[in-house]
Motif scaffolding. Structure first.
Motif, PDB file in Angstrom:
ATOM      1  N   PHE A  36       0.833  -1.212   0.000  1.00  0.00           N
ATOM      2  CA  PHE A  36       0.000   0.000   0.000  1.00  0.00           C
ATOM      3  C   PHE A  36       0.864   1.256   0.000  1.00  0.00           C
ATOM      4  O   PHE A  36       0.579   2.221  -0.716  1.00  0.00           O
ATOM      5  CB  PHE A  36      -0.927  -0.023   1.213  1.00  0.00           C
ATOM      6  N   LEU A  37       1.923   1.268   0.817  1.00  0.00           N
ATOM      7  CA  LEU A  37       2.790   2.445   0.886  1.00  0.00           C
ATOM      8  C   LEU A  37       3.557   2.654  -0.414  1.00  0.00           C
ATOM      9  O   LEU A  37       3.852   3.797  -0.787  1.00  0.00           O
ATOM     10  CB  LEU A  37       3.775   2.292   2.051  1.00  0.00           C
ATOM     11  N   TYR A  39       2.664   1.332  -3.711  1.00  0.00           N
ATOM     12  CA  TYR A  39       1.828   1.498  -4.904  1.00  0.00           C
ATOM     13  C   TYR A  39       0.590   2.364  -4.661  1.00  0.00           C
ATOM     14  O   TYR A  39       0.043   2.931  -5.610  1.00  0.00           O
ATOM     15  CB  TYR A  39       1.385   0.129  -5.431  1.00  0.00           C
ATOM     16  N   GLY A  40       0.138   2.434  -3.409  1.00  0.00           N
ATOM     17  CA  GLY A  40      -1.090   3.165  -3.137  1.00  0.00           C
ATOM     18  C   GLY A  40      -2.300   2.455  -3.727  1.00  0.00           C
ATOM     19  O   GLY A  40      -2.212   1.296  -4.152  1.00  0.00           O
ATOM     20  N   LEU A  41      -3.412   3.152  -3.785  1.00  0.00           N
ATOM     21  CA  LEU A  41      -4.640   2.591  -4.337  1.00  0.00           C
ATOM     22  C   LEU A  41      -5.002   3.291  -5.636  1.00  0.00           C
ATOM     23  O   LEU A  41      -4.714   4.483  -5.813  1.00  0.00           O
ATOM     24  CB  LEU A  41      -5.790   2.738  -3.335  1.00  0.00           C
ATOM     25  N   ASN A  42      -5.622   2.554  -6.511  1.00  0.00           N
ATOM     26  CA  ASN A  42      -6.091   3.112  -7.779  1.00  0.00           C
ATOM     27  C   ASN A  42      -7.465   3.728  -7.548  1.00  0.00           C
ATOM     28  O   ASN A  42      -8.498   3.140  -7.870  1.00  0.00           O
ATOM     29  CB  ASN A  42      -6.152   2.015  -8.844  1.00  0.00           C
ATOM     30  N   ARG A  48     -10.939  10.683  -6.288  1.00  0.00           N
ATOM     31  CA  ARG A  48      -9.943  11.574  -6.892  1.00  0.00           C
ATOM     32  C   ARG A  48     -10.561  12.864  -7.403  1.00  0.00           C
ATOM     33  O   ARG A  48      -9.883  13.886  -7.500  1.00  0.00           O
ATOM     34  CB  ARG A  48      -9.238  10.867  -8.050  1.00  0.00           C
ATOM     35  N   SER A 190      -4.375  -2.861  -3.706  1.00  0.00           N
ATOM     36  CA  SER A 190      -3.199  -2.065  -4.023  1.00  0.00           C
ATOM     37  C   SER A 190      -2.258  -2.823  -4.946  1.00  0.00           C
ATOM     38  O   SER A 190      -1.656  -2.240  -5.857  1.00  0.00           O
ATOM     39  CB  SER A 190      -2.468  -1.682  -2.730  1.00  0.00           C
ATOM     40  N   GLN A 193      -4.116  -3.250  -8.379  1.00  0.00           N
ATOM     41  CA  GLN A 193      -4.546  -1.939  -8.875  1.00  0.00           C
ATOM     42  C   GLN A 193      -5.955  -1.952  -9.463  1.00  0.00           C
ATOM     43  O   GLN A 193      -6.231  -1.307 -10.487  1.00  0.00           O
ATOM     44  CB  GLN A 193      -3.546  -1.408  -9.904  1.00  0.00           C
TER      45      GLN A 193
END
Length: 322
Positions: A36-37, A39-42, A48, A190, A193
């Motif tokens: 998660f740190l 790639y993060g989340l899509n 957004r 994550s 994606q």
């Protein structure tokens, strides 16, 4: 003759490899946090901010041509992806275009949307637009806060419920299992994606409810057996309880997964992320009920029912299966 997926008498030792299963869960949670740190989340348009336009055409999707048609409009961050689905017809070509929220605007204006559609028609004259969704940056920020509060609120309510109904050790075990399920779900999203939007938040809340229901069934039987078997060690009582409820657990999870698999295959790409999240949550939720929640209770210990002075009292009918 009736079908038996699980024998009536099972004696599986769920604690035989406790440190392996519990350790694997801890490692998977840490890996999920790391993924998660990195790639993060899509995040979808819900979080957004921006505009999502779904297109459909009989011509093959040409992402480069779509991008070139939109380039002169200076729309900023534009994401164009082709959507594949086994339920689509041979001449059904679908794309998803996501455009970032424009500075100073809550969302793209109807005039700008019309201009985008005209630009895409120059590439594919027969193109249609089944859906157009816009969310402003202010609204998306509020949705993120609301989503976080909804998940935390659900976890808090569950802690209070379990604490009131059982001992506090059971509450800690149940919450640990829920955190395990949520963290692994977020880690998977994550990693692969898959788009993370409000539907996935709804799926996470569904996972929380399903997982705690499965855990409560095991804990309720454990509470009964703690009164029934006064002299048995806690590890044996928890094992007996898990084995007695195993048939119910497998049947419930299995039948639910059958319906979800059908939705994943035939439900279309619009709900696939939501259904996939629930299916994954049921798998990890069943695992955590058997291998995480009970381990926490065993580590913390639990107070027995001492209403009767004789520690062997209440075992006269202990051999009878309830």
């Amino acid at each position: 003759m009736r079908l038996r997926l699980i024998p009536d008498e099972t004696n599986i030792n769920f604690f035989r490899y406790a440190w392996v299963t519990f350790g694997a869960s801890a490692v998977m949670m840490m890996l999920s946090v790391v993924v998660f740190l990195i790639y993060g989340l899509n995040f979808g348009i819900d979080f957004r901010g921006g505009t999502s336009i779904r297109t459909q055409s009989t011509e093959q999707v040409d992402i480069a041509a779509y991008r070139d048609a939109l380039a002169p409009m200076n729309l900023g961050d534009v994401s164009i992806t082709e959507v594949f689905d086994p339920t689509f017809d041979d001449n059904q070509n679908v794309a998803m275009i996501r455009i970032q929220a424009q500075d100073g605007d809550e969302s793209i204006s109807p005039q700008m949307v019309a201009a985008i559609q005209d630009a895409l028609r120059s590439v594919a004259p027969d193109i249609t637009f089944p859906s157009v969704e816009s969310v402003g940056p202010k609204v998306s920020g509020e949705l993120i806060r609301t989503a976080i509060l909804s998940v935390l609120g659900a976890l808090t309510a569950i802690v209070i419920y379990i604490w009131l109904r059982f001992e506090w050790q059971f509450a800690v075990g149940a919450v640990a299992a829920l955190i395990h399920d949520v963290v692994l779900t977020i880690g998977l999203f994550s990693l692969v994606q898959i788009r993370f939007d409000l539907a996935i938040i709804a799926a996470i809340l569904t996972i929380v409810g399903y997982s705690i229901n499965d855990t409560v069934v095991v804990f309720d039987r454990a509470r009964e057996n703690l009164r029934k078997f006064k002299s048995k060690p806690l590890v044996e009582v928890l094992n007996i309880s898990a084995n007695e409820t195993l048939s119910r657990t497998i049947m419930t999870s299995g039948t639910t997964l059958l319906a979800l698999i059908a939705l994943i295959v035939l439900g279309g790409d619009v709900i696939r992320g939501f259904v996939f999240a629930i299916a994954w949550g049921i798998i990890v939720g069943t695992y955590s009920s058997l291998y995480v929640a009970k381990n926490i209770v065993l580590m913390l210990g639990v107070k027995r029912d001492w209403t009767k002075k004789d520690p062997a009292a209440g075992t006269k009918y202990g051999h009878i299966d309830t």
